[in-house]
Scaffold this active site. Structure first.
Site, PDB file in Angstrom:
ATOM      1  N   VAL A  72      63.186  64.422  61.523  1.00 22.15           N
ATOM      2  CA  VAL A  72      62.389  64.764  60.353  1.00 22.15           C
ATOM      3  C   VAL A  72      60.925  64.647  60.748  1.00 22.15           C
ATOM      4  CG1 VAL A  72      61.838  64.190  57.958  1.00 22.15           C
ATOM      5  CG2 VAL A  72      64.176  63.883  58.803  1.00 22.15           C
ATOM      6  N   CYS A  73      60.222  65.759  60.749  1.00 16.07           N
ATOM      7  CA  CYS A  73      58.834  65.804  61.199  1.00 16.07           C
ATOM      8  C   CYS A  73      57.883  65.568  60.030  1.00 16.07           C
ATOM      9  CB  CYS A  73      58.522  67.148  61.861  1.00 16.07           C
ATOM     10  SG  CYS A  73      59.431  67.423  63.383  1.00 16.07           S
ATOM     11  N   LEU A  74      57.339  64.378  59.975  1.00 21.69           N
ATOM     12  CA  LEU A  74      56.384  64.011  58.928  1.00 21.69           C
ATOM     13  C   LEU A  74      55.344  63.066  59.522  1.00 21.69           C
ATOM     14  CD1 LEU A  74      58.555  63.277  55.750  1.00 21.69           C
ATOM     15  CD2 LEU A  74      56.808  65.039  55.955  1.00 21.69           C
TER      16      LEU A  74
END
Length: 436
Positions: free
Chosen positions: A92-94
């Site tokens: 999850v790219c955050l």
């Protein structure tokens, strides 16, 4: 330091579990609070609408100084990328998680927590997820707009298939003629559908499925108007082999499988009365507990001289209650007599009651199958359930699309003044029929 970390995690979990939030759910092992599972409901009016997206969250010993490790589990076993920022491998790219570069002030801080992480992930599930890919926020060409529409279309299809249908087929033991990903077929993989399913969310999935069944069917009808059967998904410029959403459209197949799941859940619900009867004969504690709660509720209504509700146990079985609701005077339900059945599981309160309005009622909180969407203040107290059932029938509260389970009634109730008049007419007709 470690104890402070555990206390912080425990407090955040309890806060989320105590809030009546229709979008987020948390499950954890009391012996390992650092290992958490989260379920995020796809936001209404997006391609992810009412999907069940599961995530693994592992807190390090340095929490809250550092963010937890978050991994998406709803990925079709590592084969489906549900968002430019949610990879098929589960990444999850955050910026809040330290997995993506962000502007100053967007990185992790100890003031943030579990809830802010889940809300940040949910914000990725927008009406136009294509724009989450860096560099595409200013896309204006015809080709870009076409890709945006194609991307949303395949996410809508796969949200129903992968996040809604397949987990429930696994939980219910349904062997469906599912749409097999071509890569699985070619490589001869033996796919274990149950690998990513957390049992803690099984009852939630079933109840919400009945609530939103008509919404899923509406999405299917919309999809069939937009794409042809067996049409291949369009691969996006930012998708790569091994990190993409591949496959083809097959809405007729999804419709059949949705109906199978619905039939299985309703059959399971009806079966609770049989299991309950057996539990009663074996003098199980849950049977006596429910009977005692029933007697307390009846006494409460008697003392309060509440004449809008009549409650009794059906055939002496404490796992099936019948509630008769008499519409209050000077309301749109005035004069109505509504027979409502409350089915209780021998596994209550782990499995929550399923409530069906037997009398046809045109109401935005009552699905076409009769299932009622309601929220008790306490899930383990049947007094709270009965109070919440009545409150849902009488409700006229601010708009919340997550509580609207009858699409046609919803459009009328929250539409123009003329639409609201049509809604009131349809409601009155069903009230009049209930009293015949």
């Amino acid at each position: 330091m470690a104890n402070q970390s555990i206390l912080r995690i425990s407090r955040e979990i309890k806060q989320l579990q105590s809030n009546i939030d229709l979008s987020l759910a948390i499950a954890c092992d009391d012996e390992d609070l650092r290992n958490v599972r989260a379920l995020i409901m796809g936001p209404p009016d997006t391609p992810y609408q009412f999907g069940f997206f599961e995530f693994s969250i592992i807190f390090g010993t340095d929490y809250p100084a550092g963010p937890p490790v978050v991994r998406a589990l709803t990925t079709n076993h590592g084969q489906c990328r549900f968002n430019p920022n949610i990879y098929s491998c589960g990444k999850v790219c955050l910026s809040i998680l330290g997995t993506w570069r962000g502007d100053r002030g967007e990185e992790w801080s100890s003031a943030q927590g579990l809830e802010s992480i889940l809300i940040s992930i949910q914000s990725l599930m927008s009406s136009n997820p294509y724009e989450n890919e860096p560099g595409y926020e200013l896309a204006e060409s015809d080709g870009d707009k076409k890709d945006m529409k194609a991307y949303a279309a395949k996410i809508r299809h796969e949200s129903i298939r992968i996040s809604v249908i397949e987990p429930l087929e696994c939980i219910l033991g349904i062997k469906a003629n599912s749409t097999i990903n071509p890569t699985d077929e070619e490589e001869g993989k033996d796919v274990d559908k149950g690998a990513d399913i957390t049992d803690a969310f099984a009852d939630l999935r079933k109840r919400r499925f009945l609530w939103y069944f008509d919404c899923y069917m509406q999405s299917i009808a919309q999809g069939e108007c937009e794409v042809t059967r067996k049409r291949r998904f369009t691969r996006m410029p930012f998708e790569n082999p091994g990190n993409s959403m591949d496959g083809h459209f097959d809405y007729p197949n999804l419709r059949n499988r949705l109906n199978q799941v619905k039939d299985a859940i309703i059959a399971e619900t009806m079966g609770w009365t049989i299991r309950g009867k057996a539990a009663q004969e074996q003098e199980a504690g849950i049977s006596e507990n429910l009977r005692r709660q029933y007697e307390q509720i009846v006494e409460k209504y008697k003392n309060h001289k509440n004449f809008t509700v009549d409650l009794h146990i059906v055939d002496g079985n404490p796992f099936l209650w019948q509630l008769t609701y008499f519409g209050r005077p000077m309301t749109h339900l005035d004069g109505g007599i509504f027979n409502i059945k409350i089915y209780l599981s021998p596994d209550f309160p782990e499995d929550q009651p399923r409530v069906f309005v037997g009398s046809p009622l045109f109401h935005y909180r009552v699905a076409k199958c009769g299932i009622l969407c309601y929220f008790p203040a306490r899930t383990d107290d049947m007094r709270c359930h009965v109070d919440a059932i009545v409150a849902a029938l009488e409700e006229e509260s601010p708009y919340d699309p997550r509580t609207n389970v009858h699409p046609e009634a919803t459009r009328m109730f929250w539409g123009s003044p003329d639409d609201r008049k049509r809604y009131n007419r349809e409601l009155r007709r069903s009230v009049e029929r209930s009293a015949e």
